[in-house]
Structures are given as C-alpha cells and as structure tokens.
Design a protein around this motif. Sequence first.
Motif: not given
Length: 298
Positions: A138-147, A294-298
């Motif tokens: 999950f950390c990679r998802q947070l680090a690469d946040s589309p926001l 944005v998150l759902e699109g990313g």
Amino acid sequence: MGRPRTQSDSSRITFVIASRNRAAELADVVQRLLDTTDCPIVVVDNASEDDSVATVRRVGARSAGRLRVLELDTNAGAVGRNAGVAASRTPYVAFCDDDSWWQPEAPAVGAELFDAHPSVGLLAARTIVLPRDTEDDFCRQLADSPLGRRAELPGPSILGFMSCAAMVRKTAFEAAGGFSEILHFRGEEQLVAVDMAALGWELCYCPQLVAVHQPSQVRPTTAAQDARVMRNAVLTTWLRRPPRHCVSATGTLLAGAMRGPDHVKAAGEALRRLPAVLQRRRPLPDHVEEALAVLEGG
C-alpha cells in the motif's frame, strides 16, 4: 537503539492502541513502546474475554504512569480509538494496533512535521511488514498518489491510510468525528480521510515516518476480513458519495453476496445499517469529490 529520547516527544505525541483478546501481543507492543520512547500510551480494551487488561496493567505498573488503560463494556471496534484520542493530553496522536508499533524516532519526526505544517491533519507512514521485513504494498500506492505533491506540504496528498501507520492532529481528527460506529472495524479509514479533507485538512504520505507491522496470528479468516472490507466500502459510499456511486456500490454488495457465507452476512449487515446511514448521510464538498475522481481515474 535509535535516536536519543527527548522530553519534547512525550509532551506532543500519545500512542493510542485499541485491542481485543490479544493479551500477549498487546503486552509485547506496549513494552516495546515503553522501552524505545518516552511518549504516553493509552490502551483501549474492546471488552476482551481474555486477560488483556490484567496483563497490560502488569506492564503498566512499571511505566511510571505513562500507560493508561480504558476498559470498554462492549466491543466498539475502531471507535475504541476515539476514546483513546479523547483521553490523550497531547496535540498529536500516533495510532498502533496490538500487532504494530513505531520506530523510536517516529514521534519526534511526526511532531516536527505537524508543527511545521499547521494545515496537515494526518500523516501516513511507510510501513514495514514482518517477518519478511518488506515494505507494505500500500505504501507504493500512497507514494505514487495521483493527487501529487504540493511544494508547501511534507509529502504526496492522499485520501486513504492504514490506521496502524497513521498519526493525527487531535483537533482535526475529533472535528471530523473520528471513526464511525456504523463501520465498526476493517476498512474504516476511508470515511475518516474524506471527512477530514471535507473540513479542509491536508492528509499526506511521509516515508520518513516508519511504522512496523507484524500481522497477528489471532485474526478472522481472510474471507471474513474481505467481506467486512466490502461491507464498509459500500457503507462509506452510501454515507458520502453521489447517487450514481451509491447505485454502483449496491450492485457490488449484491454481487459480493454470491461469493460465500461471509459475504452474505456482510451484505445483510450493510442493509440493516441503512436507516443509520440515511440519518448520517452527508454529501462531500466538490473539492473532495474531484480529488476522489482523480484517484479513481488514476
């Protein structure tokens, strides 16, 4: 072991742990935090049926008053953390589970980040999972946040976190209402995240903060956990999202019920909570809905 402990940590960060029926693991976590930090600790016992309270109080007897134990009459799930935050006397709180803890330098780092960024309400940490000693996916998802990351913030902007690896500003968490009794436990973080964001608080991922998670062997089956996550994702959608999302979530719930008895039970629980959901439904402001898109699109 780690950095030298400082008095400033103990005046600014409290560890809050909600636990149920994991006496040995809870005692190990509490002792570790006592040994490696100077911060106060609040343990909230969710009506354990084992000797959790007595065990952790024995540990606390040697803590020079740093440990406080709150006994709840019922299993409040994640809402138990709300009681722990309310009992804290510091401006910031670091959540732990009874199978997770923080690296010794984390309280000082977290307090400094909150002090330097007054608009930030929540910091999500990098999480190391034992015994593999690897970073949680999950950390990679947070680090690469589309926001993305704004220059004035300490890390990428996020709208999700893991409770066992998050620090909060007490005033921001309580203003957002804390964890919801409707959700109880598992996947409860999303609602807190969007409610904090709706009030204008920033949430950031900060890999310089490190939490450690050693998943307990005392836990429900994977199917039961997955079913509860599905239930709470649907309930969160019903509580905050526009009608089109609610229709889609309802379809997910009904389709999920075909997966087995745990999912059938979870679907029934969600439907029984509908009256409470309707009473507490509150659409999100446009800026939060746009961020979710944005998150759902990313």
